[in-house]
Design an enzyme around this catalytic site. Structure first.
Site, PDB file in Angstrom:
ATOM      1  N   CYS A 206      -4.013  10.444  50.668  1.00 31.99           N
ATOM      2  CA  CYS A 206      -5.397   9.721  51.486  1.00 31.99           C
ATOM      3  C   CYS A 206      -4.564   9.408  52.860  1.00 31.99           C
ATOM      4  O   CYS A 206      -4.935   9.302  53.918  1.00 31.99           O
ATOM      5  CB  CYS A 206      -6.365   9.567  51.252  1.00 31.99           C
ATOM      6  SG  CYS A 206      -7.264  10.598  49.799  1.00 31.99           S
TER       7      CYS A 206
ATOM      8  N   ASP B  79      -9.493   4.668  50.505  1.00 34.12           N
ATOM      9  CA  ASP B  79      -9.605   4.908  49.043  1.00 34.12           C
ATOM     10  C   ASP B  79      -9.996   4.009  48.166  1.00 34.12           C
ATOM     11  O   ASP B  79      -9.233   3.979  47.065  1.00 34.12           O
ATOM     12  CB  ASP B  79      -9.360   6.826  48.443  1.00 34.12           C
ATOM     13  CG  ASP B  79     -10.292   7.353  49.586  1.00 34.12           C
ATOM     14  OD1 ASP B  79     -10.727   6.872  50.420  1.00 34.12           O
ATOM     15  OD2 ASP B  79      -9.366   8.251  49.210  1.00 34.12           O
TER      16      ASP B  79
ATOM     17  N   LYS C 241     -16.254  10.956  51.793  1.00 27.87           N
ATOM     18  CA  LYS C 241     -15.050  11.892  52.180  1.00 27.87           C
ATOM     19  C   LYS C 241     -14.733  12.571  50.805  1.00 27.87           C
ATOM     20  O   LYS C 241     -14.351  12.107  50.288  1.00 27.87           O
ATOM     21  CB  LYS C 241     -13.513  11.652  52.742  1.00 27.87           C
ATOM     22  CG  LYS C 241     -12.685  10.847  52.136  1.00 27.87           C
ATOM     23  CD  LYS C 241     -11.914  10.083  53.214  1.00 27.87           C
ATOM     24  CE  LYS C 241     -10.736   9.443  52.029  1.00 27.87           C
ATOM     25  NZ  LYS C 241     -10.493  10.606  50.977  1.00 27.87           N
TER      26      LYS C 241
HETATM   27  C1  C5J Z   1      -6.333   9.487  47.763  1.00 27.72           C
HETATM   28  C2  C5J Z   1      -5.601  11.125  45.646  1.00 27.72           C
HETATM   29  N1  C5J Z   1      -6.861   8.583  47.816  1.00 27.72           N
HETATM   30  N2  C5J Z   1      -4.635  10.625  45.371  1.00 27.72           N
HETATM   31  N3  C5J Z   1      -6.298  10.786  46.644  1.00 27.72           N
HETATM   32  O1  C5J Z   1      -5.468   9.545  47.822  1.00 27.72           O
HETATM   33  O2  C5J Z   1      -6.294  12.292  44.558  1.00 27.72           O
END
Ligand code: C5J
Length: 226
Positions: free
Chosen positions: A163, A25, A130
């Protein structure tokens, strides 16, 4: 070929041929102003510190021909894959799907949803979209790993306690050995960064191993020279 990285709670051994570098991400929506992270009131500059060390790891992994897999969190344009609980929770200035300065917040195909330029995937590198926090839930991530014979993961990206943690926990339950690179994962909250890393390596490595990228790079460089 087995390599060893000094790590917490003990040496992490892996074969680069059966190991994937997973980059979670690293999207504009989390790492740049005007995206999802900032709408939730976060200082995105904290996440950007991971970009330079992660670039170095990515370059080395590519040079050695390791499997590299990127992930992106986000939703289809009609938001049918976004549970109402996720959509309505919290008090952001913009919600998922709202138009923002980088396009609709956390929606696939939008500029903000894509990966930052510094870590852009190369053609042929899988990008797993995802809908949730974990990389296995609602995706073909598990199948991608199985197809490539991957048994170990080097986990990087953001955010450490959300994540990254969810993915490491999912992977651990599926039998993967996970090394998390402490300077290549980032959080908006320094206290969560510290606790998140400690939780992975605690109790003899309850979820996996933790090491700085320098330790991995040293092991991989030895491999490149050998
Ligand atoms: C991730 C989030 N990628 N913090 N998403 O950690 O909402």
């Amino acid at each position: 070929m087995t390599l060893t990285v000094p790590a917490d709670p003990g040496p992490f051994t892996f074969d680069p041929a059966t190991t994937a570098l997973v980059i979670i991400d690293m999207q504009r929506d989390f790492c740049e102003p005007g995206g999802f992270g900032e709408t939730l009131g976060n200082d995105v500059s904290l996440l950007r510190t991971v970009i330079p060390p992660l670039q170095e790891v990515l370059t080395t992994a590519r040079r050695l021909g390791m499997t590299v897999i990127h992930t992106r969190e986000g939703h289809v344009p009609d938001l049918s894959d976004c549970p109402p609980a996720k959509l309505h929770r919290g008090n952001p200035t913009l919600r998922i799907g709202d138009p923002g300065p980088k396009g609709r917040i956390l929606v696939r195909g939008e500029y903000g949803h894509d990966i930052v330029d510094e870590l852009a995937p190369l053609p042929g590198e899988p990008v797993v979209d995802k809908p949730g926090k974990g990389s296995f839930h609602g995706t073909d991530f598990g199948a991608l790993l199985a197809d490539r014979g991957v048994t170990s993961l080097i986990v990087t990206g953001v955010t450490t306690e959300v994540c990254v943690h969810t993915t490491v926990r999912e992977a651990n339950d599926r039998g993967y050995e996970c090394l998390v690179l402490s300077d290549c994962v980032g959080s908006y909250f320094p206290e969560f960064q510290a606790a998140g890393l400690a939780m992975i390596a605690a109790q003899g490595g309850i979820f996996g191993w933790v090491a700085p990228s320098s330790a991995l790079l040293e092991a991989l460089t030895r491999e490149a020279v050998a």
